[in-house]
Enzyme design. Structure first.
Site, PDB file in Angstrom:
ATOM      1  N   ARG A   1      45.803  37.124  40.167  1.00  0.00           N
ATOM      2  CA  ARG A   1      47.005  37.728  40.767  1.00  0.00           C
ATOM      3  C   ARG A   1      46.750  39.097  41.388  1.00  0.00           C
ATOM      4  O   ARG A   1      47.118  39.351  42.542  1.00  0.00           O
ATOM      5  CB  ARG A   1      48.104  37.901  39.694  1.00  0.00           C
ATOM      6  CG  ARG A   1      48.846  36.657  39.369  1.00  0.00           C
ATOM      7  CD  ARG A   1      49.245  36.682  37.900  1.00  0.00           C
ATOM      8  NE  ARG A   1      48.048  36.375  37.129  1.00  0.00           N
ATOM      9  CZ  ARG A   1      47.740  35.154  36.716  1.00  0.00           C
ATOM     10  NH1 ARG A   1      48.586  34.182  36.897  1.00  0.00           N
ATOM     11  NH2 ARG A   1      46.600  34.915  36.089  1.00  0.00           N
ATOM     12  N   THR A   2      46.159  40.007  40.618  1.00  0.00           N
ATOM     13  CA  THR A   2      46.053  41.394  41.074  1.00  0.00           C
ATOM     14  C   THR A   2      45.147  41.499  42.298  1.00  0.00           C
ATOM     15  O   THR A   2      45.493  42.153  43.288  1.00  0.00           O
ATOM     16  CB  THR A   2      45.537  42.289  39.925  1.00  0.00           C
ATOM     17  OG1 THR A   2      46.282  41.983  38.748  1.00  0.00           O
ATOM     18  CG2 THR A   2      45.677  43.755  40.261  1.00  0.00           C
TER      19      THR A   2
ATOM     20  N   LYS B   1      21.143  45.453  40.262  1.00  0.00           N
ATOM     21  CA  LYS B   1      19.766  46.009  40.323  1.00  0.00           C
ATOM     22  C   LYS B   1      19.716  47.367  39.660  1.00  0.00           C
ATOM     23  O   LYS B   1      18.754  48.113  39.820  1.00  0.00           O
ATOM     24  CB  LYS B   1      19.327  46.144  41.787  1.00  0.00           C
ATOM     25  CG  LYS B   1      19.359  44.869  42.588  1.00  0.00           C
ATOM     26  CD  LYS B   1      18.963  45.177  44.040  1.00  0.00           C
ATOM     27  CE  LYS B   1      19.435  44.105  44.994  1.00  0.00           C
ATOM     28  NZ  LYS B   1      19.437  44.569  46.391  1.00  0.00           N
TER      29      LYS B   1
ATOM     30  N   ARG C   1      39.284  47.634  38.867  1.00  0.00           N
ATOM     31  CA  ARG C   1      39.585  47.087  37.534  1.00  0.00           C
ATOM     32  C   ARG C   1      38.318  47.196  36.703  1.00  0.00           C
ATOM     33  O   ARG C   1      37.220  46.850  37.178  1.00  0.00           O
ATOM     34  CB  ARG C   1      40.023  45.618  37.638  1.00  0.00           C
ATOM     35  CG  ARG C   1      40.136  44.942  36.285  1.00  0.00           C
ATOM     36  CD  ARG C   1      40.779  43.575  36.353  1.00  0.00           C
ATOM     37  NE  ARG C   1      42.215  43.683  36.542  1.00  0.00           N
ATOM     38  CZ  ARG C   1      43.064  42.662  36.416  1.00  0.00           C
ATOM     39  NH1 ARG C   1      42.611  41.459  36.114  1.00  0.00           N
ATOM     40  NH2 ARG C   1      44.360  42.836  36.600  1.00  0.00           N
TER      41      ARG C   1
ATOM     42  N   HIS D   1      48.000  49.306  33.350  1.00  0.00           N
ATOM     43  CA  HIS D   1      47.953  48.409  34.515  1.00  0.00           C
ATOM     44  C   HIS D   1      49.196  48.787  35.330  1.00  0.00           C
ATOM     45  O   HIS D   1      50.192  48.064  35.374  1.00  0.00           O
ATOM     46  CB  HIS D   1      48.001  46.961  34.038  1.00  0.00           C
ATOM     47  CG  HIS D   1      47.700  45.923  35.075  1.00  0.00           C
ATOM     48  ND1 HIS D   1      47.596  46.206  36.430  1.00  0.00           N
ATOM     49  CD2 HIS D   1      47.481  44.584  34.957  1.00  0.00           C
ATOM     50  CE1 HIS D   1      47.322  45.080  37.079  1.00  0.00           C
ATOM     51  NE2 HIS D   1      47.255  44.087  36.215  1.00  0.00           N
TER      52      HIS D   1
HETATM   53  N1   CP Z   1      48.637  40.068  35.507  1.00  0.00           N
HETATM   54  C1   CP Z   1      47.347  40.175  35.896  1.00  0.00           C
HETATM   55  O1   CP Z   1      46.764  41.273  35.856  1.00  0.00           O
HETATM   56  O2   CP Z   1      46.787  39.004  36.277  1.00  0.00           O
HETATM   57  P1   CP Z   1      45.285  38.838  36.806  1.00  0.00           P
HETATM   58  O3   CP Z   1      44.376  39.134  35.632  1.00  0.00           O
HETATM   59  O4   CP Z   1      45.185  37.413  37.273  1.00  0.00           O
HETATM   60  O5   CP Z   1      45.070  39.838  37.899  1.00  0.00           O
END
Ligand code: CP
Length: 303
Positions: free
Chosen positions: A52-53, A80, A102, A134
């Site tokens: 999603r993100t 590397k 992330r 998040h």
């Molecule tokens: N909600 C969320 O962060 O989903 P993903 O891990 O698929 O990005």
């Protein structure tokens, strides 16, 4: 604001401004919004998996006319031995305007911004750091609640599941607190509750669900849990799961939310996940709008 690490950087006014921009993007033809950030580049570095993100950031950037590049870390020179700092400075030399990161370690994005700030104007956006925050998920969750309920402070919002390891819960609970909600509840086995939270701790599933306006279900973050007894895991749905029977305790017009990915039959039954009270796919849709709104605000404040 140049970077977004934590939803607590935003006050009520800033949150409302982002929601209004998301509304505006929703109501503006894509042929127009594509002119808003033409010539800017977003770079995504995801050291943890995502559906999603990652995809919604790509669509959000493209909706504003940005170029978007997601570095495939498994095929990158990090394999590397190149450090994260050198990777970022290398990509920054290619004129990146926004880094979307992330990472499994808390506060990595803050460190990244520290390295970049000496060299560039690039914004850093936290797309999830360890068990911490998040913020864009929190924003899209709040935007979805606002769309259905209109206001925040009178709602009973219950967040149920692995709260301790959930950066989604961290950002949503903080966001609700900023918006004046004092009727947020969390429920989990003791081992999966955070040490501190602005939310109230429910003593039972029934207390969490009773008369709730919004119920947010969370998956067990097995990748972050060091130890949890097998009994708790085996009986999760009976004790911490949402289903067609116990949802009746909540208000009739309850909103059922889940940030995804879902484990059907564990924290939520399919009947509820696909049922009329579920707004789970709407959350996904709103993710594109909110992430567009955030990119627009961050990159415009840089001009
Ligand atoms: N909600 C969320 O962060 O989903 P993903 O891990 O698929 O990005």
């Amino acid at each position: 604001m140049k970077h977004l690490f934590d939803i607590k950087q935003l006050n009520t006014k800033a949150l409302e401004a982002l929601f209004e921009t998301a509304d505006k993007i929703k109501n503006t033809p894509i042929t127009e919004t594509k002119k808003w950030l033409t010539g800017k580049t977003a770079m995504a570095l995801f050291f943890e998996n995502s559906t999603r993100t990652l995809v919604s950031f790509q669509l959000a950037a493209q909706r504003l006319g940005m170029d978007f590049c997601a570095l495939n870390l498994a095929q990158s020179s990090t394999q590397k031995g190149e450090t994260l700092k050198d990777t970022l400075l290398t990509l920054d030399a290619m004129q990146t305007d926004a880094f979307i990161i992330r990472h499994s370690e808390n506060n990595t994005q803050k460190k990244a911004a520290g390295w970049l700030d000496n060299h560039s104007q690039a914004s850093v956006i936290n797309a999830g750091d360890g068990t911490n925050q998040h913020p864009t998920q929190g924003l899209l969750d709040l935007y979805t609640i606002r769309h259905h309920k209109g206001e925040f402070n009178k709602l009973k919002v219950s967040v149920i599941g692995d709260i301790k390891h959930s950066r989604v819960a961290g950002s949503l609970v903080d966001g609700l607190h900023i918006l004046g909600n004092r009727n947020t509840w969390i429920y989990a086995p003791d081992a999966l509750l955070p040490e501190s939270s602005p939310a109230n701790k429910a003593a039972s599933m029934n207390q969490a669900l009773q008369d709730a306006d919004v119920v947010v279900m969370l998956r067990i973050q097995k990748e972050r849990i060091r130890q949890l007894d097998s009994d708790t895991l085996d009986n999760w749905h009976d004790n911490f799961g949402l289903n067609a029977s116990n949802i009746k305790l909540a208000k009739r017009d309850v909103m059922v939310m889940h940030p995804g990915p879902m484990n059907r039959g564990v924290e939520i039954s399919s009947e509820v996940a696909d049922g009329p009270q579920s707004v789970i796919l709407e959350q996904v849709q709103n993710g594109v709008l909110m992430r567009s709104a955030l990119l627009y605000h961050l990159l415009n404040s840089q001009q």
